[in-house]
Design an enzyme around this catalytic site. Structure first.
Site, PDB file in Angstrom:
ATOM      1  N   GLU A 174       0.786  -1.066   0.089  1.00  0.00           N
ATOM      2  CA  GLU A 174      -0.121   0.010  -0.043  1.00  0.00           C
ATOM      3  C   GLU A 174       1.022   1.225  -0.013  1.00  0.00           C
ATOM      4  O   GLU A 174       2.107   1.220   0.700  1.00  0.00           O
ATOM      5  CB  GLU A 174      -1.094  -0.103   1.276  1.00  0.00           C
ATOM      6  CG  GLU A 174      -1.723   1.188   1.392  1.00  0.00           C
ATOM      7  CD  GLU A 174      -2.769   1.416   0.470  1.00  0.00           C
ATOM      8  OE1 GLU A 174      -2.682   1.584  -0.749  1.00  0.00           O
ATOM      9  OE2 GLU A 174      -3.921   1.356   0.832  1.00  0.00           O
ATOM     10  N   ASP A 175       0.412   2.259  -0.568  1.00  0.00           N
ATOM     11  CA  ASP A 175       1.264   3.472  -0.587  1.00  0.00           C
ATOM     12  C   ASP A 175       1.042   4.197   0.703  1.00  0.00           C
ATOM     13  O   ASP A 175       2.049   4.687   1.425  1.00  0.00           O
ATOM     14  CB  ASP A 175       0.904   4.637  -1.841  1.00  0.00           C
ATOM     15  CG  ASP A 175      -0.767   4.640  -1.951  1.00  0.00           C
ATOM     16  OD1 ASP A 175      -1.396   4.248  -1.166  1.00  0.00           O
ATOM     17  OD2 ASP A 175      -0.978   5.657  -2.772  1.00  0.00           O
ATOM     18  N   ASP A 195      -4.218   5.986   5.644  1.00  0.00           N
ATOM     19  CA  ASP A 195      -4.847   7.143   6.059  1.00  0.00           C
ATOM     20  C   ASP A 195      -5.859   6.810   7.143  1.00  0.00           C
ATOM     21  O   ASP A 195      -5.496   6.714   8.175  1.00  0.00           O
ATOM     22  CB  ASP A 195      -5.478   8.086   4.955  1.00  0.00           C
ATOM     23  CG  ASP A 195      -5.722   9.567   5.049  1.00  0.00           C
ATOM     24  OD1 ASP A 195      -5.909   9.793   6.580  1.00  0.00           O
ATOM     25  OD2 ASP A 195      -5.827  10.294   4.519  1.00  0.00           O
ATOM     26  N   PHE A 200      -1.426  16.355   3.559  1.00  0.00           N
ATOM     27  CA  PHE A 200      -1.872  16.040   2.247  1.00  0.00           C
ATOM     28  C   PHE A 200      -0.470  15.935   1.188  1.00  0.00           C
ATOM     29  O   PHE A 200       0.187  16.944   0.987  1.00  0.00           O
ATOM     30  CB  PHE A 200      -2.540  16.740   1.500  1.00  0.00           C
ATOM     31  CG  PHE A 200      -3.475  16.175   0.263  1.00  0.00           C
ATOM     32  CD1 PHE A 200      -2.853  16.178  -1.060  1.00  0.00           C
ATOM     33  CD2 PHE A 200      -4.636  15.622   0.554  1.00  0.00           C
ATOM     34  CE1 PHE A 200      -3.328  15.437  -1.992  1.00  0.00           C
ATOM     35  CE2 PHE A 200      -5.225  15.098  -0.603  1.00  0.00           C
ATOM     36  CZ  PHE A 200      -4.366  14.881  -1.762  1.00  0.00           C
ATOM     37  N   ARG A 211       1.901  12.194  -9.470  1.00  0.00           N
ATOM     38  CA  ARG A 211       2.518  10.773  -9.271  1.00  0.00           C
ATOM     39  C   ARG A 211       3.975  10.644  -9.500  1.00  0.00           C
ATOM     40  O   ARG A 211       4.692   9.639  -9.127  1.00  0.00           O
ATOM     41  CB  ARG A 211       1.624   9.777  -9.978  1.00  0.00           C
ATOM     42  CG  ARG A 211       0.155   9.316  -9.411  1.00  0.00           C
ATOM     43  CD  ARG A 211      -0.594   8.500 -10.123  1.00  0.00           C
ATOM     44  NE  ARG A 211      -1.805   8.006 -10.020  1.00  0.00           N
ATOM     45  CZ  ARG A 211      -2.618   7.683  -8.797  1.00  0.00           C
ATOM     46  NH1 ARG A 211      -1.651   7.061  -8.099  1.00  0.00           N
ATOM     47  NH2 ARG A 211      -3.604   7.797  -8.779  1.00  0.00           N
TER      48      ARG A 211
END
Length: 184
Positions: free
Chosen positions: A103-104, A107, A156, A169
């Protein structure tokens, strides 16, 4: 949405290209040791984790099966919608197999929670998770990942696969996006 110069949209760089490269190398060594007696299925959560996943897989020594899964909980919003939708399922049968989910960023943890529940129903031998970034203050501890690249505050962030509305990205670093870029 009007996109300005990517560099001008970044408030500051949180993790440099070199810091990321070094941490991915360390994670690869940890994963190599974890699965030294196994051939795990290493599953990338698309699209955000794709760059991290590719670099990480190159650092894992030993056999593995690579696969991809795609879910959505953000759309074009800056915050999760709270609804997770499966877009592309795994192609590999994971029954009796070790599974590593890549997973990146964690959150709220909703995406990872949803995926783990879905994939446990398929009777894998084990499920572990590795995430590049962990917003530890945004989710409960039981949702967290097994291996973490970097803990971060509730900011963010974009770059190295992470996006806002499918932009940023391709940045080679992870930066904090200026609030005016994603605020209404």
């Amino acid at each position: 949405m009007h996109i300005t110069n990517e560099q001008n949209d970044i408030e500051y760089i949180l993790f440099s290209e070199e810091q990321i490269r070094q941490r991915v190398k360390e994670l690869g060594a940890e994963i190599t040791e974890l699965y030294k007696d196994s051939v795990p299925v290493v599953a990338c959560i698309l699209k955000g984790a794709s760059i991290f996943y590719t670099d990480l897989c190159r650092e894992i020594k030993g056999h593995m099966n690579m696969d991809f899964i795609s879910v959505s909980s953000y759309g074009k919003a800056a915050q999760s919608s709270g609804v997770v939708k499966l877009i592309k399922d795994l192609d590999t049968n994971i029954e009796g197999r070790d599974l590593l989910i890549v997973e990146d960023i964690i959150d709220s943890g909703l995406t990872l929670k949803y995926l783990k529940e879905l994939l446990y129903s398929r009777k894998p031998k084990s499920i572990r998770t590795v995430c590049l970034l962990d917003k530890h203050e945004c989710h409960s501890e039981e949702i967290g990942c097994d291996l973490k690249g970097f803990p971060i505050e509730n900011q963010f962030v974009v770059g190295y696969g992470l996006d806002y509305a499918n932009y940023y990205r391709n940045l080679p670093y992870i930066g904090v996006l200026k609030k005016e870029v994603y605020s209404d």
